[in-house]
Design a protein around this motif. Structure first.
Motif, mmCIF file in Angstrom:
data_model
loop_
_atom_site.group_PDB
_atom_site.id
_atom_site.type_symbol
_atom_site.label_atom_id
_atom_site.label_comp_id
_atom_site.label_asym_id
_atom_site.label_seq_id
_atom_site.Cartn_x
_atom_site.Cartn_y
_atom_site.Cartn_z
ATOM 1 N N LEU A 32 36.941 63.493 5.401
ATOM 2 C CA LEU A 32 36.798 63.625 7.134
ATOM 3 C C LEU A 32 35.219 63.532 7.285
ATOM 4 C CD1 LEU A 32 39.264 66.497 8.134
ATOM 5 C CD2 LEU A 32 39.847 64.033 7.842
ATOM 6 N N GLN A 33 34.469 63.406 6.001
ATOM 7 C CA GLN A 33 32.944 63.486 6.382
ATOM 8 C C GLN A 33 32.405 62.110 5.880
ATOM 9 O OE1 GLN A 33 30.562 65.035 8.430
ATOM 10 N NE2 GLN A 33 32.016 65.796 9.347
ATOM 11 N N SER A 34 33.319 61.141 5.539
ATOM 12 C CA SER A 34 33.025 60.057 4.783
ATOM 13 C C SER A 34 32.710 59.060 5.942
ATOM 14 C CB SER A 34 34.143 59.497 4.040
ATOM 15 O OG SER A 34 35.133 59.176 4.788
ATOM 16 N N ASN A 35 31.870 58.121 5.653
ATOM 17 C CA ASN A 35 31.465 56.931 6.622
ATOM 18 C C ASN A 35 32.827 56.142 7.059
ATOM 19 O OD1 ASN A 35 28.408 57.018 7.010
ATOM 20 N ND2 ASN A 35 28.733 56.807 4.443
ATOM 21 N N PHE A 36 33.494 55.618 6.113
ATOM 22 C CA PHE A 36 34.834 54.647 6.530
ATOM 23 C C PHE A 36 35.729 55.441 7.395
ATOM 24 C CE2 PHE A 36 37.893 54.286 2.885
ATOM 25 C CZ PHE A 36 37.946 55.681 2.693
ATOM 26 N N TYR A 37 35.833 56.836 6.996
ATOM 27 C CA TYR A 37 36.750 57.494 7.966
ATOM 28 C C TYR A 37 36.337 57.643 9.359
ATOM 29 C CZ TYR A 37 39.740 61.299 9.698
ATOM 30 O OH TYR A 37 40.496 62.133 10.601
ATOM 31 N N THR A 38 35.046 58.187 9.531
ATOM 32 C CA THR A 38 34.680 58.744 10.803
ATOM 33 C C THR A 38 34.429 57.462 11.709
ATOM 34 O OG1 THR A 38 32.352 58.455 9.857
ATOM 35 C CG2 THR A 38 33.604 60.745 9.851
ATOM 36 N N ILE A 39 34.094 56.348 11.093
ATOM 37 C CA ILE A 39 33.766 55.032 11.926
ATOM 38 C C ILE A 39 35.273 54.783 12.359
ATOM 39 C CG2 ILE A 39 33.393 52.549 11.959
ATOM 40 C CD1 ILE A 39 30.713 53.479 10.124
ATOM 41 N N SER A 40 36.339 54.774 11.363
ATOM 42 C CA SER A 40 37.472 54.279 11.899
ATOM 43 C C SER A 40 38.189 55.144 12.752
ATOM 44 C CB SER A 40 38.395 54.143 10.602
ATOM 45 O OG SER A 40 37.746 53.206 9.614
ATOM 46 N N LYS A 41 38.016 56.641 12.563
ATOM 47 C CA LYS A 41 38.501 57.227 13.588
ATOM 48 C C LYS A 41 37.996 57.192 14.856
ATOM 49 C CE LYS A 41 40.740 61.561 14.262
ATOM 50 N NZ LYS A 41 42.029 61.710 14.265
ATOM 51 N N ALA A 42 36.716 56.951 15.106
ATOM 52 C CA ALA A 42 36.130 56.703 16.393
ATOM 53 C C ALA A 42 36.732 55.600 16.948
ATOM 54 C CB ALA A 42 34.607 56.918 16.367
ATOM 55 N N GLU A 43 36.631 54.453 16.345
ATOM 56 C CA GLU A 43 37.219 52.962 16.905
ATOM 57 C C GLU A 43 38.793 53.359 17.396
ATOM 58 O OE1 GLU A 43 36.247 49.678 14.746
ATOM 59 O OE2 GLU A 43 33.952 49.938 14.713
ATOM 60 N N THR A 44 39.649 54.061 16.529
ATOM 61 C CA THR A 44 40.882 54.027 16.713
ATOM 62 C C THR A 44 41.303 54.974 18.126
ATOM 63 O OG1 THR A 44 41.273 53.794 14.260
ATOM 64 C CG2 THR A 44 43.429 54.536 15.619
ATOM 65 N N GLU A 45 40.519 55.809 18.312
ATOM 66 C CA GLU A 45 40.666 56.705 19.062
ATOM 67 C C GLU A 45 39.652 56.529 20.566
ATOM 68 O OE1 GLU A 45 40.966 60.614 17.844
ATOM 69 O OE2 GLU A 45 42.628 60.358 16.429
ATOM 70 N N ARG A 82 35.596 69.332 8.640
ATOM 71 C CA ARG A 82 35.514 69.673 7.392
ATOM 72 C C ARG A 82 33.963 69.456 7.082
ATOM 73 N NH1 ARG A 82 39.352 68.245 2.771
ATOM 74 N NH2 ARG A 82 38.438 69.951 1.898
ATOM 75 N N GLY A 83 32.946 69.777 7.934
ATOM 76 C CA GLY A 83 31.481 69.545 7.449
ATOM 77 C C GLY A 83 30.656 71.119 8.118
ATOM 78 N N PRO A 84 29.353 70.919 7.897
ATOM 79 C CA PRO A 84 28.574 70.052 7.084
ATOM 80 C C PRO A 84 28.903 69.884 5.813
ATOM 81 C CG PRO A 84 27.269 71.783 7.843
ATOM 82 C CD PRO A 84 28.623 72.114 7.926
ATOM 83 N N ILE A 85 28.192 68.662 5.337
ATOM 84 C CA ILE A 85 28.155 68.484 3.696
ATOM 85 C C ILE A 85 26.645 68.965 3.605
ATOM 86 C CG2 ILE A 85 28.297 66.838 1.958
ATOM 87 C CD1 ILE A 85 30.778 67.058 3.435
ATOM 88 N N ILE A 86 26.543 69.989 2.411
ATOM 89 C CA ILE A 86 25.468 70.942 2.219
ATOM 90 C C ILE A 86 25.294 70.643 0.775
ATOM 91 C CG2 ILE A 86 24.275 72.724 2.510
ATOM 92 C CD1 ILE A 86 25.750 73.819 4.857
ATOM 93 N N PHE A 87 23.899 70.571 0.336
ATOM 94 C CA PHE A 87 23.491 70.577 -1.108
ATOM 95 C C PHE A 87 23.823 71.749 -1.597
ATOM 96 C CE2 PHE A 87 19.454 67.549 -0.895
ATOM 97 C CZ PHE A 87 20.292 66.588 -0.284
ATOM 98 N N ASN A 88 24.491 71.814 -3.127
ATOM 99 C CA ASN A 88 24.732 72.797 -3.739
ATOM 100 C C ASN A 88 23.652 73.977 -3.996
ATOM 101 O OD1 ASN A 88 27.300 71.702 -4.081
ATOM 102 N ND2 ASN A 88 26.852 70.681 -6.319
ATOM 103 N N SER A 89 22.339 73.316 -3.991
ATOM 104 C CA SER A 89 21.375 74.136 -4.191
ATOM 105 C C SER A 89 20.712 75.349 -3.108
ATOM 106 C CB SER A 89 20.004 73.227 -4.710
ATOM 107 O OG SER A 89 19.820 72.339 -3.795
#
Length: 290
Positions: A32-45, A82-89
């Protein structure tokens, strides 16, 4: 835990695209935070997607996408899934500051509302700071899934399976069925057709157009994979897996009546697990299949 507020040090900057390639410090990269999903989700809806990078004291510490839409030309709703995506450190104190700063994206005076489903446990310390007079917790089903650590040995992975899965897998393996792994568009479309025709399914959560759009935006690191099996030249089962960098997630599956008798879904999931483990993938998200 002695919390120290430092919201001024946290900054969000709009960017054109999130580049995860040079970063190996993430544990929660997800579909849900990947590029190809978010772009596709936005265009589809018919929505707008906006990638951001997260800085703390000008140091890069993470990313997130927002998907937004304006309603009645008056107010806007921004969604973070399911974001944000944060560094483990990143330390706990800084993580809390990031979430508190995210809450300020919503602004009732500007008629801009934020809906966020963070990739954290509701029992975590971070979640405690999300509860304040400015937020409303919606009474929706929590995300539930089973995450498999592919860093374990094949023997450990097999042992960790639930007894039902392990027994069904052994039964299916005895059939000596052939497995085909492909990313071809026609195979994805065939699986979608079988899945839609299967009257046992609840299709409310599946939008075939979204899957097809994702296919058009995929890359080597963000890609759809089909694992299918057949008997006497006839398809009897298939699953669709999405890869996003070091994580894979089970999306949909289909099996014929004969395929169900042979427990092919368990076999296909296991074959996908072993294949992606050999490619260095770190985690397998079963997407609620528990």
């Amino acid at each position: 835990f002695g919390f120290c507020s430092n919201l001024q040090g946290v900054k969000f900057r709009r960017i054109n695209k999130i580049d995860y390639s040079a970063l190996n410090d993430f544990s929660n990269i997800n579909l849900l935070q990947s590029n190809f999903y978010t772009i596709s989700k936005a265009e589809t809806e018919n929505k707008i997607v906006q990638p951001h990078k997260i800085l703390i004291n000008d140091n890069l510490v993470g990313f997130f996408h927002t998907i937004s839409k304006k309603y009645l030309k008056i107010f806007s709703i921004l969604r973070i899934n399911r974001g944000p995506i944060i560094f483990n450190s990143v330390k706990l104190n800084d993580r809390v500051n990031i979430y508190l700063k995210l809450m300020k994206i919503g602004n009732i005076f500007k008629l801009r509302f934020l809906s966020i489903a963070p990739d954290i446990s509701f029992n975590s310390i971070e979640s405690l700071f999300l509860e304040n007079p400015r937020t409303i917790k919606l009474n929706l089903s929590n995300w539930k899934s089973l995450i498999i650590d592919l860093g374990k040995s094949e023997t450990e992975l097999l042992f960790d399976l639930k007894p039902k899965w392990r027994n069904s897998l052994r039964k299916s393996q005895k059939q000596n069925l052939k497995i085909l792994h492909t990313s071809e568009t026609n195979e994805i479309n065939t699986l979608l057709e079988f899945y839609i025709q299967d009257q046992r399914r609840d299709f409310k959560k599946l939008n075939p157009d979204l899957i097809k759009k994702m296919k058009s935006y995929e890359s080597e690191q963000e890609k759809l994979h089909v694992f299918k099996t057949f008997k006497n030249g006839v398809d009897i089962g298939a699953i669709l897996i999405s890869r996003q960098w070091t994580n894979i997630i089970y999306l949909i599956g289909w099996s014929s009546e004969e395929g169900r008798k042979l427990n092919v879904n368990y076999l296909l999931l296991w074959e996908a697990l072993i294949y992606f483990k050999s490619k260095g993938i770190k985690t397998f998200d079963l997407g609620g299949l528990i």
